[in-house]
Design a protein around this motif. Sequence first.
Motif, PDB file in Angstrom:
ATOM      1  N   TYR A 244       6.398   4.800   8.960  1.00 27.19           N
ATOM      2  CA  TYR A 244       6.730   6.022   8.218  1.00 27.19           C
ATOM      3  C   TYR A 244       5.481   6.621   7.577  1.00 27.19           C
ATOM      4  O   TYR A 244       5.321   7.845   7.549  1.00 27.19           O
ATOM      5  CB  TYR A 244       7.809   5.756   7.167  1.00 27.19           C
ATOM      6  CG  TYR A 244       9.206   5.854   7.733  1.00 27.19           C
ATOM      7  CD1 TYR A 244       9.794   7.093   7.976  1.00 27.19           C
ATOM      8  CD2 TYR A 244       9.929   4.722   8.040  1.00 27.19           C
ATOM      9  CE1 TYR A 244      11.065   7.186   8.504  1.00 27.19           C
ATOM     10  CE2 TYR A 244      11.201   4.808   8.564  1.00 27.19           C
ATOM     11  CZ  TYR A 244      11.765   6.041   8.796  1.00 27.19           C
ATOM     12  OH  TYR A 244      13.025   6.144   9.326  1.00 27.19           O
ATOM     13  N   VAL A 245       4.600   5.774   7.065  1.00 33.62           N
ATOM     14  CA  VAL A 245       3.328   6.259   6.522  1.00 33.62           C
ATOM     15  C   VAL A 245       2.555   6.969   7.633  1.00 33.62           C
ATOM     16  O   VAL A 245       1.979   8.050   7.423  1.00 33.62           O
ATOM     17  CB  VAL A 245       2.498   5.108   5.913  1.00 33.62           C
ATOM     18  CG1 VAL A 245       1.088   5.573   5.553  1.00 33.62           C
ATOM     19  CG2 VAL A 245       3.200   4.518   4.693  1.00 33.62           C
ATOM     20  N   ALA A 246       2.551   6.386   8.828  1.00 33.77           N
ATOM     21  CA  ALA A 246       1.841   6.988   9.965  1.00 33.77           C
ATOM     22  C   ALA A 246       2.428   8.354  10.318  1.00 33.77           C
ATOM     23  O   ALA A 246       1.675   9.311  10.560  1.00 33.77           O
ATOM     24  CB  ALA A 246       1.900   6.055  11.173  1.00 33.77           C
TER      25      ALA A 246
ATOM     26  N   LYS B 150      11.847  12.040   2.830  1.00 30.54           N
ATOM     27  CA  LYS B 150      11.923  13.270   2.040  1.00 30.54           C
ATOM     28  C   LYS B 150      10.689  14.142   2.292  1.00 30.54           C
ATOM     29  O   LYS B 150      10.815  15.350   2.535  1.00 30.54           O
ATOM     30  CB  LYS B 150      12.046  12.930   0.554  1.00 30.54           C
ATOM     31  CG  LYS B 150      12.127  14.138  -0.357  1.00 30.54           C
ATOM     32  CD  LYS B 150      12.257  13.729  -1.805  1.00 30.54           C
ATOM     33  CE  LYS B 150      10.871  13.422  -2.328  1.00 30.54           C
ATOM     34  NZ  LYS B 150      10.812  13.181  -3.761  1.00 30.54           N
ATOM     35  N   PHE B 151       9.488  13.549   2.269  1.00 29.25           N
ATOM     36  CA  PHE B 151       8.270  14.317   2.494  1.00 29.25           C
ATOM     37  C   PHE B 151       8.172  14.809   3.937  1.00 29.25           C
ATOM     38  O   PHE B 151       7.729  15.934   4.185  1.00 29.25           O
ATOM     39  CB  PHE B 151       7.036  13.504   2.108  1.00 29.25           C
ATOM     40  CG  PHE B 151       6.805  13.462   0.636  1.00 29.25           C
ATOM     41  CD1 PHE B 151       6.350  14.571  -0.056  1.00 29.25           C
ATOM     42  CD2 PHE B 151       7.069  12.308  -0.076  1.00 29.25           C
ATOM     43  CE1 PHE B 151       6.145  14.545  -1.424  1.00 29.25           C
ATOM     44  CE2 PHE B 151       6.871  12.255  -1.448  1.00 29.25           C
ATOM     45  CZ  PHE B 151       6.410  13.379  -2.121  1.00 29.25           C
TER      46      PHE B 151
ATOM     47  N   ASP C 286      13.952   2.392  -0.695  1.00 25.72           N
ATOM     48  CA  ASP C 286      13.476   3.541  -1.472  1.00 25.72           C
ATOM     49  C   ASP C 286      12.141   4.081  -0.967  1.00 25.72           C
ATOM     50  O   ASP C 286      11.911   5.294  -0.985  1.00 25.72           O
ATOM     51  CB  ASP C 286      13.374   3.184  -2.957  1.00 25.72           C
ATOM     52  CG  ASP C 286      14.729   3.045  -3.622  1.00 25.72           C
ATOM     53  OD1 ASP C 286      15.719   3.616  -3.099  1.00 25.72           O
ATOM     54  OD2 ASP C 286      14.816   2.364  -4.663  1.00 25.72           O
ATOM     55  N   PHE C 287      11.261   3.208  -0.516  1.00 20.20           N
ATOM     56  CA  PHE C 287       9.976   3.637   0.032  1.00 20.20           C
ATOM     57  C   PHE C 287      10.205   4.543   1.246  1.00 20.20           C
ATOM     58  O   PHE C 287       9.611   5.621   1.359  1.00 20.20           O
ATOM     59  CB  PHE C 287       9.138   2.413   0.416  1.00 20.20           C
ATOM     60  CG  PHE C 287       7.771   2.750   0.931  1.00 20.20           C
ATOM     61  CD1 PHE C 287       6.687   2.781   0.064  1.00 20.20           C
ATOM     62  CD2 PHE C 287       7.548   3.015   2.274  1.00 20.20           C
ATOM     63  CE1 PHE C 287       5.405   3.087   0.528  1.00 20.20           C
ATOM     64  CE2 PHE C 287       6.280   3.321   2.753  1.00 20.20           C
ATOM     65  CZ  PHE C 287       5.211   3.356   1.880  1.00 20.20           C
ATOM     66  N   ILE C 288      11.077   4.104   2.149  1.00 22.85           N
ATOM     67  CA  ILE C 288      11.380   4.879   3.355  1.00 22.85           C
ATOM     68  C   ILE C 288      12.082   6.180   2.993  1.00 22.85           C
ATOM     69  O   ILE C 288      11.767   7.236   3.545  1.00 22.85           O
ATOM     70  CB  ILE C 288      12.197   4.029   4.353  1.00 22.85           C
ATOM     71  CG1 ILE C 288      11.294   2.927   4.932  1.00 22.85           C
ATOM     72  CG2 ILE C 288      12.792   4.898   5.457  1.00 22.85           C
ATOM     73  CD1 ILE C 288      12.005   1.922   5.810  1.00 22.85           C
TER      74      ILE C 288
END
Length: 127
Positions: free
Chosen positions: A46-48, A97-98, A90-92
């Motif tokens: 998800y960060v990627a 959301k972004f 929550d992180f995901i």
Amino acid sequence: MEHILYLDGNFNNISWIIQTNETVMTQSRKHTENHKNKITKIQSKYVALHAALFWGIGTFIIKNEDIIKIKLDEKIMYEHLKLKIIADDDFIKNKIKFIQMFIKQRKLKVEFEIINLENNLATKELE
């Protein structure tokens, strides 16, 4: 314009590839200390995706109203992003959301496709 986006992530790094017509842009990054060895592989992916969209927009490769085919090698990501199944992490949730904000703000036309891991071009860039 139409783009194909591959992405991957692990405990230490993220990578992405954006293919546009004859052009292929390959990027990889080390996780920041906040994330390095502290997030799961799915969270890293998800960060990627978040970084790839941000980078693609920031470098003017991805423009308003472009079409992006996002290739995902994780079924759970496909379920979250395409089928709108709510994540219990929550992180995901925050990353989604972004990601959705980028898509909406830039009026991007996004298609999600599930692929086999061996077909993920970004995986080679993690090493």
